[in-house]
Scaffold this motif. Structure first.
Motif, PDB file in Angstrom:
ATOM      1  N   ILE A 165       0.846  -1.211   0.000  1.00  0.00           N
ATOM      2  CA  ILE A 165       0.000   0.000   0.000  1.00  0.00           C
ATOM      3  C   ILE A 165       0.870   1.245   0.000  1.00  0.00           C
ATOM      4  N   GLU A 166       1.852   1.258   0.892  1.00  0.00           N
ATOM      5  CA  GLU A 166       2.754   2.404   1.003  1.00  0.00           C
ATOM      6  C   GLU A 166       3.480   2.658  -0.317  1.00  0.00           C
ATOM      7  N   THR A 167       3.992   1.581  -0.921  1.00  0.00           N
ATOM      8  CA  THR A 167       4.759   1.696  -2.166  1.00  0.00           C
ATOM      9  C   THR A 167       3.883   2.226  -3.295  1.00  0.00           C
ATOM     10  N   CYS A 168       2.666   1.683  -3.413  1.00  0.00           N
ATOM     11  CA  CYS A 168       1.770   2.128  -4.494  1.00  0.00           C
ATOM     12  C   CYS A 168       1.357   3.584  -4.315  1.00  0.00           C
ATOM     13  N   LEU A 169       1.067   3.980  -3.091  1.00  0.00           N
ATOM     14  CA  LEU A 169       0.674   5.377  -2.854  1.00  0.00           C
ATOM     15  C   LEU A 169       1.829   6.323  -3.173  1.00  0.00           C
ATOM     16  N   GLN A 170       3.034   5.942  -2.774  1.00  0.00           N
ATOM     17  CA  GLN A 170       4.198   6.791  -3.075  1.00  0.00           C
ATOM     18  C   GLN A 170       4.459   6.858  -4.572  1.00  0.00           C
ATOM     19  N   ALA A 171       4.119   5.788  -5.286  1.00  0.00           N
ATOM     20  CA  ALA A 171       4.351   5.756  -6.739  1.00  0.00           C
ATOM     21  C   ALA A 171       3.312   6.586  -7.488  1.00  0.00           C
ATOM     22  N   GLY A 172       2.226   6.957  -6.818  1.00  0.00           N
ATOM     23  CA  GLY A 172       1.281   7.898  -7.409  1.00  0.00           C
ATOM     24  C   GLY A 172       0.035   7.280  -7.998  1.00  0.00           C
ATOM     25  N   VAL A 173      -0.811   6.707  -7.137  1.00  0.00           N
ATOM     26  CA  VAL A 173      -2.106   6.196  -7.605  1.00  0.00           C
ATOM     27  C   VAL A 173      -3.222   7.131  -7.144  1.00  0.00           C
ATOM     28  N   ASP A 174      -4.384   6.975  -7.770  1.00  0.00           N
ATOM     29  CA  ASP A 174      -5.545   7.784  -7.405  1.00  0.00           C
ATOM     30  C   ASP A 174      -6.348   7.160  -6.267  1.00  0.00           C
ATOM     31  N   GLY A 175      -5.979   5.954  -5.887  1.00  0.00           N
ATOM     32  CA  GLY A 175      -6.688   5.281  -4.808  1.00  0.00           C
ATOM     33  C   GLY A 175      -6.286   3.827  -4.746  1.00  0.00           C
ATOM     34  N   LEU A 176      -6.933   3.095  -3.848  1.00  0.00           N
ATOM     35  CA  LEU A 176      -6.612   1.695  -3.590  1.00  0.00           C
ATOM     36  C   LEU A 176      -7.835   0.830  -3.863  1.00  0.00           C
ATOM     37  N   ALA A 177      -7.654  -0.224  -4.639  1.00  0.00           N
ATOM     38  CA  ALA A 177      -8.716  -1.210  -4.852  1.00  0.00           C
ATOM     39  C   ALA A 177      -8.379  -2.423  -4.001  1.00  0.00           C
ATOM     40  N   VAL A 178      -8.899  -2.425  -2.786  1.00  0.00           N
ATOM     41  CA  VAL A 178      -8.668  -3.543  -1.874  1.00  0.00           C
ATOM     42  C   VAL A 178      -9.673  -4.615  -2.267  1.00  0.00           C
ATOM     43  N   GLU A 179      -9.185  -5.731  -2.826  1.00  0.00           N
ATOM     44  CA  GLU A 179     -10.100  -6.594  -3.586  1.00  0.00           C
ATOM     45  C   GLU A 179      -9.942  -8.074  -3.302  1.00  0.00           C
ATOM     46  N   THR A 180     -11.008  -8.793  -3.643  1.00  0.00           N
ATOM     47  CA  THR A 180     -11.065 -10.256  -3.553  1.00  0.00           C
ATOM     48  C   THR A 180     -10.809 -10.730  -2.127  1.00  0.00           C
ATOM     49  N   LEU A 181     -11.261  -9.954  -1.148  1.00  0.00           N
ATOM     50  CA  LEU A 181     -11.030 -10.328   0.250  1.00  0.00           C
ATOM     51  C   LEU A 181     -12.020 -11.423   0.638  1.00  0.00           C
ATOM     52  N   PRO A 182     -11.503 -12.579   1.116  1.00  0.00           N
ATOM     53  CA  PRO A 182     -12.384 -13.712   1.371  1.00  0.00           C
ATOM     54  C   PRO A 182     -12.932 -13.772   2.798  1.00  0.00           C
ATOM     55  N   CYS A 183     -12.421 -12.894   3.684  1.00  0.00           N
ATOM     56  CA  CYS A 183     -12.808 -13.015   5.089  1.00  0.00           C
ATOM     57  C   CYS A 183     -12.958 -11.640   5.724  1.00  0.00           C
ATOM     58  N   GLN A 184     -13.830 -11.583   6.720  1.00  0.00           N
ATOM     59  CA  GLN A 184     -14.094 -10.320   7.418  1.00  0.00           C
ATOM     60  C   GLN A 184     -12.864  -9.831   8.163  1.00  0.00           C
ATOM     61  N   LEU A 185     -12.104 -10.748   8.744  1.00  0.00           N
ATOM     62  CA  LEU A 185     -10.904 -10.373   9.487  1.00  0.00           C
ATOM     63  C   LEU A 185      -9.992  -9.479   8.645  1.00  0.00           C
ATOM     64  N   GLU A 186      -9.737  -9.881   7.400  1.00  0.00           N
ATOM     65  CA  GLU A 186      -8.814  -9.125   6.552  1.00  0.00           C
ATOM     66  C   GLU A 186      -9.414  -7.793   6.139  1.00  0.00           C
ATOM     67  N   ALA A 187     -10.709  -7.788   5.839  1.00  0.00           N
ATOM     68  CA  ALA A 187     -11.345  -6.534   5.422  1.00  0.00           C
ATOM     69  C   ALA A 187     -11.280  -5.490   6.524  1.00  0.00           C
ATOM     70  N   VAL A 188     -11.583  -5.891   7.735  1.00  0.00           N
ATOM     71  CA  VAL A 188     -11.544  -4.960   8.873  1.00  0.00           C
ATOM     72  C   VAL A 188     -10.109  -4.518   9.144  1.00  0.00           C
ATOM     73  N   ALA A 189      -9.174  -5.471   9.091  1.00  0.00           N
ATOM     74  CA  ALA A 189      -7.771  -5.138   9.366  1.00  0.00           C
ATOM     75  C   ALA A 189      -7.227  -4.135   8.353  1.00  0.00           C
ATOM     76  N   VAL A 190      -7.502  -4.349   7.070  1.00  0.00           N
ATOM     77  CA  VAL A 190      -6.960  -3.456   6.039  1.00  0.00           C
ATOM     78  C   VAL A 190      -7.664  -2.096   6.090  1.00  0.00           C
ATOM     79  N   THR A 191      -8.971  -2.092   6.338  1.00  0.00           N
ATOM     80  CA  THR A 191      -9.687  -0.811   6.451  1.00  0.00           C
ATOM     81  C   THR A 191      -9.139   0.000   7.616  1.00  0.00           C
TER      82      THR A 191
END
Length: 337
Positions: A165-191
């Motif tokens: 995430i850090e690397t992509c943001l520094q490289a200059g993206v317009d946002g993050l597509a946090v995707e294909t998350l199979p479990c609630q644990l990961e979604a909450v943790a990344v959010t």
């Protein structure tokens, strides 16, 4: 009904954005090597065939995509060190390079349309970083089961996701597509990670679901989606949320999944929805190939728009011509009185 964030028009008049289709599916048409079944999937080609990566982005942009995703779904420092023999620093640089290739494609596309198409929005198209799940780098199909949720902690997931995430943001993206998350644990943790550590990043959170109501790991989709929404609201970050939704699911599952969320959301909430399904085929991880008959994704678009989807596109096996069909469908609906 009013929407949060960038969509302040009434629901029926807001612009629906078109996401690209399945990047690695199209990439396989632009290279001679096998893509499916590779432990790095498409990410290997940022290193070995960068021109094919740029070409693949252009294939989708030329068919009307408003949003392209960097080829970083399966990118990780560990994966590049193990499978490409890179150092840690070289691995980070390769993740940044992936963003650079997507931005290069955007620049080339804008030069192409500058003379012929004056109505593209000032910041469009967007380049978002593909932030795939922890399971993707394990290369054991676990992004389709979420089985690792039983053996990793939220802290471990946050630590693992931070570098990309850090690397992509520094490289200059317009946002993050946090995707294909199979479990609630990961979604909450990344959010939680994004809200706390990357306070200006725009993002969406998109789940992998196994049927019409449940995440791959088994939690109810509506419960997991609301858990993400409540975190965003608690941080007053609605303007940063591009959407919550589903991706790489069977298109016929999408409407019941979205309806389950709409039925469960608070009456004062207007959760922006993002949808990019596959074609309804099933990936056989033992054979490393897709099986079954595909559906016409564009035929589902009107019902997704009716439910309030504001970003619609495709995932695996959804090709540029399919994206064009989605684009035409959305434009046709927008022109209706």
């Amino acid at each position: 009904k009013m929407l949060n964030g960038n969509w302040n028009q009434p629901r029926e008049r807001r612009r629906v954005l078109v996401k690209c289709g399945g990047f690695s599916s199209q990439l396989a048409r632009n290279v001679t090597e096998q893509v499916d079944g590779d432990p790095l999937w498409g990410s290997r080609f940022d290193d070995s065939h960068p021109s094919a990566v740029v070409q693949t982005h252009l294939d989708f942009l030329r068919k009307g995509a408003d949003i392209i995703l960097s080829n970083t779904y399966q990118s990780s420092v560990e994966g590049f060190m193990r499978h490409l023999g890179k150092t840690r620093q070289e691995s980070v640089e390769l993740i940044a390079k992936s963003v650079g290739l997507a931005r290069q494609a955007k620049s080339m596309y804008l030069e192409e349309v500058a003379s012929s198409n004056g109505n593209i929005g000032p910041s469009m198209p967007w380049v978002l970083a593909s932030i795939g799940p922890y399971g993707a780098h394990l290369h054991d199909g676990s992004e389709y089961t979420g089985s690792y949720a039983n053996r990793v902690t939220a802290q471990q997931l946050q630590d693992w996701h931070t570098t990309r995430i850090e690397t992509c943001l520094q490289a200059g993206v317009d946002g993050l597509a946090v995707e294909t998350l199979p479990c609630q644990l990961e979604a909450v943790a990344v959010t939680e990670l994004i809200l706390a550590k990357f306070p200006t990043a725009r993002f969406w959170v998109s789940f992998q679901c196994k049927d019409e109501s449940s995440l791959a790991h088994g939690e109810p989709f509506a419960q997991a989606a609301l858990a993400v929404w409540q975190l965003v609201v608690a941080q007053n970050a609605q303007s940063r949320l591009l959407g919550i939704g589903v991706n790489c699911v069977n298109p016929s599952h999408v409407t019941p999944l979205l309806k389950s969320l709409l039925a469960a959301q608070p009456t004062d909430a207007a959760i922006p929805l993002v949808v990019y399904s596959n074609r309804g085929e099933v990936y056989d991880s033992d054979r490393g190939e897709w099986t079954g008959n595909g559906l016409d994704v564009a035929s589902f678009v009107p019902e997704w728009i009716d439910l309030g989807a504001c970003i619609i596109g495709g995932c695996c096996r959804v090709y540029p011509n399919d994206v064009l069909a989605i684009r035409k469908c959305i434009d046709g609906i927008a022109q209706q009185p």
